[in-house]
Design a protein around this motif. Structure first.
Motif, PDB file in Angstrom:
ATOM      1  N   ARG A 143      11.278   3.001   2.909  1.00 49.88           N
ATOM      2  CA  ARG A 143      10.744   1.646   3.037  1.00 49.88           C
ATOM      3  C   ARG A 143      10.009   1.447   4.369  1.00 49.88           C
ATOM      4  N   LEU A 179       6.029   0.424   4.813  1.00 50.86           N
ATOM      5  CA  LEU A 179       5.568  -0.765   5.537  1.00 50.86           C
ATOM      6  C   LEU A 179       4.508  -0.369   6.570  1.00 50.86           C
ATOM      7  N   LEU A 228       1.345   0.449   4.661  1.00 53.31           N
ATOM      8  CA  LEU A 228       0.731  -0.744   4.082  1.00 53.31           C
ATOM      9  C   LEU A 228      -0.043  -1.522   5.139  1.00 53.31           C
ATOM     10  N   GLY A 229       0.511  -1.572   6.348  1.00 57.01           N
ATOM     11  CA  GLY A 229      -0.221  -2.219   7.431  1.00 57.01           C
ATOM     12  C   GLY A 229      -1.563  -1.553   7.673  1.00 57.01           C
ATOM     13  N   THR A 241      -5.622 -11.074   7.396  1.00 55.75           N
ATOM     14  CA  THR A 241      -5.321  -9.700   6.988  1.00 55.75           C
ATOM     15  C   THR A 241      -4.928  -8.851   8.192  1.00 55.75           C
ATOM     16  N   ALA A 270      -1.432  -9.713   9.366  1.00 55.38           N
ATOM     17  CA  ALA A 270      -0.464  -9.124   8.435  1.00 55.38           C
ATOM     18  C   ALA A 270      -0.358  -7.617   8.638  1.00 55.38           C
ATOM     19  N   ALA A 271      -1.489  -6.947   8.871  1.00 53.98           N
ATOM     20  CA  ALA A 271      -1.478  -5.506   9.105  1.00 53.98           C
ATOM     21  C   ALA A 271      -0.656  -5.162  10.339  1.00 53.98           C
ATOM     22  N   ALA A 274       1.773  -7.004  11.745  1.00 51.79           N
ATOM     23  CA  ALA A 274       3.190  -7.316  11.526  1.00 51.79           C
ATOM     24  C   ALA A 274       3.868  -6.257  10.662  1.00 51.79           C
ATOM     25  N   LEU A 275       3.203  -5.814   9.600  1.00 56.08           N
ATOM     26  CA  LEU A 275       3.794  -4.802   8.712  1.00 56.08           C
ATOM     27  C   LEU A 275       3.974  -3.468   9.433  1.00 56.08           C
ATOM     28  N   SER A 276       2.973  -3.068  10.212  1.00 56.34           N
ATOM     29  CA  SER A 276       3.070  -1.791  10.923  1.00 56.34           C
ATOM     30  C   SER A 276       4.194  -1.818  11.944  1.00 56.34           C
ATOM     31  N   ALA A 318       6.849  -3.690  11.766  1.00 58.76           N
ATOM     32  CA  ALA A 318       8.108  -3.717  11.015  1.00 58.76           C
ATOM     33  C   ALA A 318       8.517  -2.313  10.591  1.00 58.76           C
ATOM     34  N   GLY A 319       7.542  -1.478  10.227  1.00 60.24           N
ATOM     35  CA  GLY A 319       7.851  -0.109   9.851  1.00 60.24           C
ATOM     36  C   GLY A 319       8.362   0.727  11.004  1.00 60.24           C
TER      37      GLY A 319
END
Length: 417
Positions: free
Chosen positions: A218, A222, A225-226, A390, A393-394, A396-398, A400-401
């Protein structure tokens, strides 16, 4: 610091530079080639099929690099490329044979699908967290410098000297095969697998299970996806941004030279490429020793802000400033993200993990293709807002990973192996 890099790394960077320099003078123009010989509709379909071929080949190549070995997988791809480039030259030596040309491009994409994951895994195998930032910076500089030279060569030579370019590509492929064969060493640890073991690991079931493990990670997903979202912003260069500038950019003068929207787009690309070529190494030295997560996040946000300007403005000064800002962001995020990515990957599945990472560019292209119809509905102001959202969000996701602890480090393979 160049001499401190492992020989495999140096040869990989040299080979990548040589291949992309000549390939960059040919492959960007293949859409023109197929449109001229087969028509626009069929050309578009064939180019989409080529993307799909490389997508599948890249996944297979990643698994093969883990099961069979990095060097052997890479050499298999290099041999296939030599054969394909020879066939490509023969297909266009006299009267062009577009269908044979397409078949050779399929083989070339398969070869790249074998080479790229194996080479990327090899880079991680022989590097350390301390050397990766510099290594990836030099590699990125080489990619941009070679594409810049290749684009200039193609612009001058493609139309009247296509066969000479193909001959140069074939000759360069012999050079890269020779260098890889004689100067690169195997970096996959453990005993050499038997053919039966390789076949057992490369069957549909084991291969799917290998990638299921990647998909089940997961934190890694993440992080990827970022980057997919960030790439969807960058691919706007080929979708909404040129349409926006062609339609909304009034002819403006720069040092007395009138610029149309199309010429302005070329200028923005040139600013970005020149900045990357000039400042990659100084930026990598600045990044070393700093908090890479913060550097990556800052790079993502600057990159996003620059592209938001390209999407939302039609003023020449603003566009040029936006190009400088996004270039600074790119200089920051590329080496820091690549280093953080390497730390996330388990040692025993580097080929598979890096093969999945390689598909982020394809996914970003598919998302970016929505930019033209979306931009027609929401306009330049709406696209500016969409790009900013976008990019946030990119980022934040990166980040989080990256909350997962890094994969265990491995002692690099000695140069004498």
């Amino acid at each position: 610091m160049w001499n401190t890099l492992h020989p495999n790394v140096r040869i990989r960077i040299i080979n990548s530079f040589l291949t992309r320099m000549v390939g960059g003078a040919i492959f960007p123009f293949m859409a023109i080639y197929f449109t001229h010989h087969l028509g626009a509709a069929l050309a578009g379909l064939l180019l989409m099929l080529l993307v799909a071929v490389q997508f599948v080949a890249g996944l297979y190549g990643g698994g093969l690099a883990d099961a069979w070995g990095r060097r052997r997988t890479l050499l298999a791809g290099e041999v296939l490329k030599v054969a394909a480039f020879a066939a490509l030259l023969l297909a266009n030596l006299h009267a062009p044979l577009p269908w044979l040309t397409f078949a050779t491009l399929v083989a070339i994409n398969v070869a790249n699908g074998l080479i790229n994951p194996a080479a990327e895994a090899m880079l991680v195998d022989v590097s350390t967290p301390e050397t990766r930032t510099f290594m990836y910076s030099v590699n990125y500089w080489a990619i941009n410098a070679s594409l810049l030279i290749g684009t200039l060569l193609g612009g001058w030579l493609y139309q009247d000297h296509f066969q000479a370019l193909l001959a140069g590509l074939l000759g360069m492929s012999f050079v890269t095969l020779f260098l890889a064969w004689t100067r690169m060493s195997e970096t996959l640890g453990g005993p050499r697998p038997t053919r039966a073991e390789v076949r057992g690991r490369m069957g549909p079931g084991p291969l799917l299970r290998s990638y299921a493990q990647v998909v089940g990670d997961r934190a890694y997903l993440l992080f990827l996806l970022g980057f997919v979202l960030l790439m969807s912003i960058e691919m706007g260069r080929q979708n909404f941004i040129p349409v926006h500038l062609a339609q909304d950019f009034p002819t403006q003068a720069l040092f007395g030279v009138p610029l149309t929207g199309v010429k302005a787009m070329s200028l923005m690309t040139a600013i970005n490429t020149v900045m990357i070529v000039l400042f990659t190494i100084p930026a990598s030295r600045w990044v070393q020793g700093r908090d890479l997560r913060r550097v990556m996040a800052a790079g993502f946000l600057l990159f996003t802000a620059g592209f938001a300007g390209l999407n939302g403005s039609a003023h020449l000064g603003t566009l040029m400033l936006a190009s400088v800002v996004l270039s600074i962001g790119e200089l920051l995020y590329v080496p820091s993200r690549q280093t953080l990515l390497a730390d996330l990957i388990p040692e025993d599945r580097r080929g598979a993990y890096l093969a999945v990472n390689g598909q982020t560019f394809t996914l970003g292209k598919w998302i970016a293709a929505l930019g033209v119809p979306l931009g027609a509905q929401i306009g330049a102001g709406g696209m500016l807002a969409a790009v900013l959202l976008t990019g946030v969000a990119a980022t934040a996701l990166s980040l989080a990973g990256l909350r997962r602890p890094a994969a265990p480090a491995r002692v690099p393979v000695p140069e004498s192996v």
